[in-house]
Design a protein around this motif. Structure first.
Motif, PDB file in Angstrom:
ATOM      1  N   HIS A 115       0.829  -1.210   0.000  1.00 13.14           N
ATOM      2  CA  HIS A 115       0.000   0.000   0.000  1.00 13.14           C
ATOM      3  C   HIS A 115       0.861   1.257   0.000  1.00 13.14           C
ATOM      4  O   HIS A 115       0.616   2.194  -0.774  1.00 13.14           O
ATOM      5  CB  HIS A 115      -0.947  -0.005   1.202  1.00 13.14           C
ATOM      6  CG  HIS A 115      -1.790   1.214   1.269  1.00 13.14           C
ATOM      7  ND1 HIS A 115      -1.526   2.248   2.149  1.00 13.14           N
ATOM      8  CD2 HIS A 115      -2.872   1.600   0.553  1.00 13.14           C
ATOM      9  CE1 HIS A 115      -2.425   3.201   1.968  1.00 13.14           C
ATOM     10  NE2 HIS A 115      -3.256   2.839   1.010  1.00 13.14           N
ATOM     11  N   LEU A 135       2.180   1.903  -3.380  1.00 11.51           N
ATOM     12  CA  LEU A 135       1.156   2.462  -4.268  1.00 11.51           C
ATOM     13  C   LEU A 135       0.938   3.954  -3.997  1.00 11.51           C
ATOM     14  O   LEU A 135       0.779   4.743  -4.928  1.00 11.51           O
ATOM     15  CB  LEU A 135      -0.158   1.702  -4.109  1.00 11.51           C
ATOM     16  CG  LEU A 135      -0.186   0.314  -4.749  1.00 11.51           C
ATOM     17  CD1 LEU A 135      -1.321  -0.523  -4.174  1.00 11.51           C
ATOM     18  CD2 LEU A 135      -0.317   0.435  -6.255  1.00 11.51           C
ATOM     19  N   ILE A 141      -6.558  -4.020  -0.475  1.00 15.07           N
ATOM     20  CA  ILE A 141      -5.475  -4.978  -0.710  1.00 15.07           C
ATOM     21  C   ILE A 141      -5.874  -6.333  -0.131  1.00 15.07           C
ATOM     22  O   ILE A 141      -6.443  -6.417   0.954  1.00 15.07           O
ATOM     23  CB  ILE A 141      -4.159  -4.488  -0.074  1.00 15.07           C
ATOM     24  CG1 ILE A 141      -3.730  -3.185  -0.746  1.00 15.07           C
ATOM     25  CG2 ILE A 141      -3.071  -5.538  -0.179  1.00 15.07           C
ATOM     26  CD1 ILE A 141      -2.491  -2.563  -0.198  1.00 15.07           C
ATOM     27  N   VAL A 200      -1.337  -5.993  -9.206  1.00 14.26           N
ATOM     28  CA  VAL A 200      -2.030  -4.733  -8.942  1.00 14.26           C
ATOM     29  C   VAL A 200      -3.075  -4.518 -10.034  1.00 14.26           C
ATOM     30  O   VAL A 200      -2.730  -4.368 -11.202  1.00 14.26           O
ATOM     31  CB  VAL A 200      -1.035  -3.549  -8.922  1.00 14.26           C
ATOM     32  CG1 VAL A 200      -1.767  -2.234  -8.720  1.00 14.26           C
ATOM     33  CG2 VAL A 200       0.038  -3.764  -7.858  1.00 14.26           C
ATOM     34  N   CYS A 231      -5.572  -1.848 -11.323  1.00 18.22           N
ATOM     35  CA  CYS A 231      -5.701  -0.411 -11.106  1.00 18.22           C
ATOM     36  C   CYS A 231      -6.390   0.245 -12.290  1.00 18.22           C
ATOM     37  O   CYS A 231      -6.503  -0.348 -13.365  1.00 18.22           O
ATOM     38  CB  CYS A 231      -4.337   0.215 -10.879  1.00 18.22           C
ATOM     39  SG  CYS A 231      -3.210   0.061 -12.269  1.00 18.22           S
ATOM     40  N   VAL A 288       1.164  -5.343 -13.210  1.00 16.50           N
ATOM     41  CA  VAL A 288       0.166  -4.273 -13.161  1.00 16.50           C
ATOM     42  C   VAL A 288      -0.849  -4.530 -14.261  1.00 16.50           C
ATOM     43  O   VAL A 288      -0.489  -4.662 -15.432  1.00 16.50           O
ATOM     44  CB  VAL A 288       0.827  -2.887 -13.343  1.00 16.50           C
ATOM     45  CG1 VAL A 288      -0.236  -1.803 -13.472  1.00 16.50           C
ATOM     46  CG2 VAL A 288       1.760  -2.587 -12.183  1.00 16.50           C
TER      47      VAL A 288
END
Length: 112
Positions: A6, A9, A22, A49, A51, A85
């Protein structure tokens, strides 16, 4: 480990510190295949991740470094960390009582 990812990020993608979604999934070493060349295969760590799309390649590079460095505090060797990602368009996220993320003021920018 959750806080390490976290914090990475927040640093790299500039998400708000309060935006913490998370999940930690732990597999027994025998239930996860890793390259046989790793010195400590039990320490292999995969970070995925999901996103909002829009982050630059430089922001992603920053994230990879941040995660790898922060996981080093747990004695996880840098070459034992893989970060993936997955960019997902905001219209593909349903948030805040069923609204499309593209229709909501997120309170932060994704174009970093």
């Amino acid at each position: 480990m959750i806080d390490a990812v976290h914090d990475a990020l927040v640093a790299a993608f500039r998400i708000p510190a309060a935006d913490k979604h998370i999940r930690l999934v732990v597999h027994e070493p025998g239930r996860f295949a890793v390259p046989p060349t790793l010195t400590s295969p039990e320490l292999y760590t995969l970070v995925i991740v999901d996103c909002f799309a829009g982050r630059s390649v430089d922001a992603k590079r920053h994230l990879y470094r941040e995660i790898t460095e922060r996981l080093g505090a747990f004695a996880i060797p840098a070459d034992h960390v893989t970060v993936i990602v997955r960019d997902i368009p905001t219209e593909s996220w349903g948030i805040r009582a069923g609204q499309a993320a593209c229709d909501v003021d997120l309170g932060f920018t994704v174009d970093v």
